[in-house]
Scaffold this active site. Structure first.
Site, PDB file in Angstrom:
ATOM      1  N   ALA A 206       0.827  -1.208   0.000  1.00  0.00           N
ATOM      2  CA  ALA A 206       0.000   0.000   0.000  1.00  0.00           C
ATOM      3  C   ALA A 206       0.863   1.261   0.000  1.00  0.00           C
ATOM      4  CB  ALA A 206      -0.928  -0.009   1.206  1.00  0.00           C
TER       5      ALA A 206
ATOM      6  N   HIS B  90      -2.317 -14.360   4.833  1.00  0.00           N
ATOM      7  CA  HIS B  90      -3.279 -13.383   4.320  1.00  0.00           C
ATOM      8  C   HIS B  90      -4.013 -12.681   5.461  1.00  0.00           C
ATOM      9  CE1 HIS B  90      -3.689 -16.421   0.734  1.00  0.00           C
ATOM     10  NE2 HIS B  90      -2.539 -15.761   0.694  1.00  0.00           N
TER      11      HIS B  90
ATOM     12  N   ALA C 227      10.600   0.480   8.530  1.00  0.00           N
ATOM     13  CA  ALA C 227      11.378  -0.055   9.642  1.00  0.00           C
ATOM     14  C   ALA C 227      12.535  -0.924   9.185  1.00  0.00           C
ATOM     15  CB  ALA C 227      10.468  -0.859  10.573  1.00  0.00           C
TER      16      ALA C 227
END
Length: 548
Positions: free
Chosen positions: A14, A471, A35
């Site tokens: 995203a 998922h 990160a």
């Protein structure tokens, strides 16, 4: 203190799409905090490298789930990408959008503009489809290259013929008019290399002077002024590093994923008051953050193979060197493959209106039923899972320490329906492996084994060896403000706060009938238009019976 228009936490699927779209305006500045490190490691870009990245803690959060009520006392491993591209840099490459009903259900839950006709134009805009597909459903000019598996293996062909013999049709495009059927996988691999969110979207955007990507930047807290998010605190260099603040002139956007986005919200005082107070965190705003976690849970049926070589043998000794040379010289061969080669979508029973099972076939077998460690003995594997589970779990902070991994409780098979469907999937997997076209190669069933025949026995086997399919979603669900479960609205703005959105798989209000990478990118692409105040793309005109 540096200031940017948008601060995005997380350079995963995203975050990469958002950065690309938001930075198209040269007057808009974007800062991305990741990160993990850059995606330099060769195993990221080598398709077969997923076997290595699966456990590489330098680029993988390598989380562990809590023991669940139906996991046989096991803590299931939960890998998540920790590098540019996020999980799209370590996943199994699969491109699978889901069914029409998935997105229409989102809209029916009160989310305007998220029905199938609304989101299809964004799927198309992202995609560069190479291969079969009707243009009404597929895109040809986007950044994300989607190809079809070009490996032709006798076991794969026999498996698909076996599916046809059971009444499951071949489907040339499961991302097109209908999902049901069996076919080779569509994947984000181009010319023998992985296509991640980073390579497709972020790297091109990083050539723009208004894009600033900071790696090794572990976000620790959202900065607020009253109810408005104005920036992010992070540790440069990770644990024990240097504290840094960056400010957002317009918005802070969380794209850390299903586990990390709710964790950062909770660390920042947004969540269940009882949870926050138990860890000494002042409550800024009460919301059901982290609740509603869903994932696909898959037992893997394994059969031993005779009279043919499988990937197990090809990955050893001199044969592996031959495959390495194929990839080095032509970007072809075994090292250019995905972990799964064939997909099958079908029904667990006659009452299912659309396919509620997803099955995968691989001419290989793995130790302890876990992808990533090939067995020495040749085998073939069918993983089967329920596409739309009812069971829900949660993600909660373990402490006020931003470096402590969150508590991840998925509650697999907690719902009785889920247990029925998972048993139906295992029975279908057995029938497929024992079908006549596979009989020349089928030796015997290794797991769950010929002594497993009753529903209770199948369920016990699923409890013993089932694993995540990687998922996770639905921990910051999108829905109306008057609901008891929603964290963000249908503009993906956090309810009751300003200048703060969550844009990743965590906003899915319920699980979809698919792997999540494709839809996560779609969510980000549509969100980019919402953020910029652009008119949404015109809804697609598709036949009423479009996607089953």
């Amino acid at each position: 203190m540096d200031r940017f228009d948008y601060v995005i936490v997380g350079a995963g699927s995203a975050g990469c799409v958002l950065t690309s779209r938001l930075s198209e305006n040269p007057a808009t500045s974007v800062c991305v905090l990741e990160a993990g490190p850059s995606d330099w490691h060769p195993y990221i870009h080598l398709p077969a490298g997923f076997i290595k990245t699966f456990h590489m803690k330098s680029i993988n959060w390598a989380y562990q789930q809590e023991v669940g009520p139906w996991t046989g006392g096991r803590s299931i491993y939960a890998p998540r990408g920790k590098t540019l591209g996020g999980s799209s840099s370590i996943n199994g490459h699969i491109y699978n959008r889901g069914q029409r009903m998935d997105f229409d259900t989102w809209a029916q839950m009160g989310n305007r503009g998220w029905g199938y006709a609304d989101v299809l134009p964004y799927f198309r805009r992202l995609e560069k489809r190479v291969g079969e597909g009707e243009d009404i459903y597929r895109g040809r000019e986007g950044n994300l290259t989607v190809t079809t598996m070009n490996w032709r293996d006798p076991l794969c062909e026999a498996f698909m013929e076996g599916a046809v013999s059971l009444g499951i049709p071949r489907n040339p495009d499961y991302n097109g008019k209908t999902q049901e059927g069996v076919s080779y996988c569509q994947r984000t691999i181009d010319k023998g290399l992985r296509v991640s969110g980073a390579t497709a979207f972020l790297k091109p955007a990083m050539k723009r002077p208004n894009v600033h990507v900071r790696t090794h930047a572990h976000a620790t807290e959202i900065i607020f002024e009253g109810k408005r998010a104005v920036g992010v605190r992070y540790m440069k260099g990770g644990h024990g590093g240097t504290p840094v603040e960056v400010r957002a002139n317009k918005e802070v956007i969380l794209s850390g994923g299903t586990y990390n986005s709710p964790q950062l919200l909770q660390l920042s005082g947004i969540g269940s008051p009882d949870l926050l107070q138990a860890h000494g965190i002042a409550v800024r705003h009460a919301l059901p953050v982290g609740e509603g976690l869903q994932d696909h849970y898959a037992p893997r049926t394994v059969a031993r193979v005779k009279d043919i070589r499988t990937i197990n043998e090809l990955r050893r000794g001199w044969r592996l060197w031959v495959e390495a040379m194929k990839w080095a010289t032509a970007r072809k061969g075994l090292l250019s493959l995905s972990p799964t080669m064939v997909y099958c979508f079908w029904h667990s029973g006659e009452s299912a209106e659309s396919s509620d099972l997803q099955l995968t076939f691989t001419p290989a077998s793995y130790k302890e039923g876990v992808q990533g460690q090939l067995e020495d003995e040749p085998g073939m594997t069918v993983a089967s899972w329920q596409q739309r589970p009812e069971s829900r779990g949660y993600v909660r902070i373990r402490s006020a320490d931003p470096f402590a991994p969150p508590i991840i409780q998925t509650n697999y098979l907690d719902a009785e329906l889920d247990r029925r469907v998972i048993v139906g999937g295992m029975k279908l997997a057995r029938r497929l492996l024992k079908s006549a076209p596979l009989s020349p190669y089928y030796a015997y069933e290794d797991f769950p084994g010929p002594n497993v025949n009753t529903d209770d026995e199948f369920l016990a086997a699923a409890t013993e060896r089932g694993t995540t399919t990687f998922h996770p979603g639905c921990t910051c669900r999108m829905g109306p403000a008057d609901s008891t479960w929603a964290v963000v609205d249908d503009q993906l703005r956090v309810h009751g706060l300003q200048g703060l959105r969550v844009i990743d798989a965590s906003v899915m209000p319920r699980m979809i009938s698919a792997n999540l990478n494709a839809s996560t990118m779609m969510i980000a692409d549509r969100a980019s238009d919402l953020i910029r105040g652009k008119k949404p793309m015109e809804a697609a005109r598709v036949p009423d019976a479009a996607v089953a």
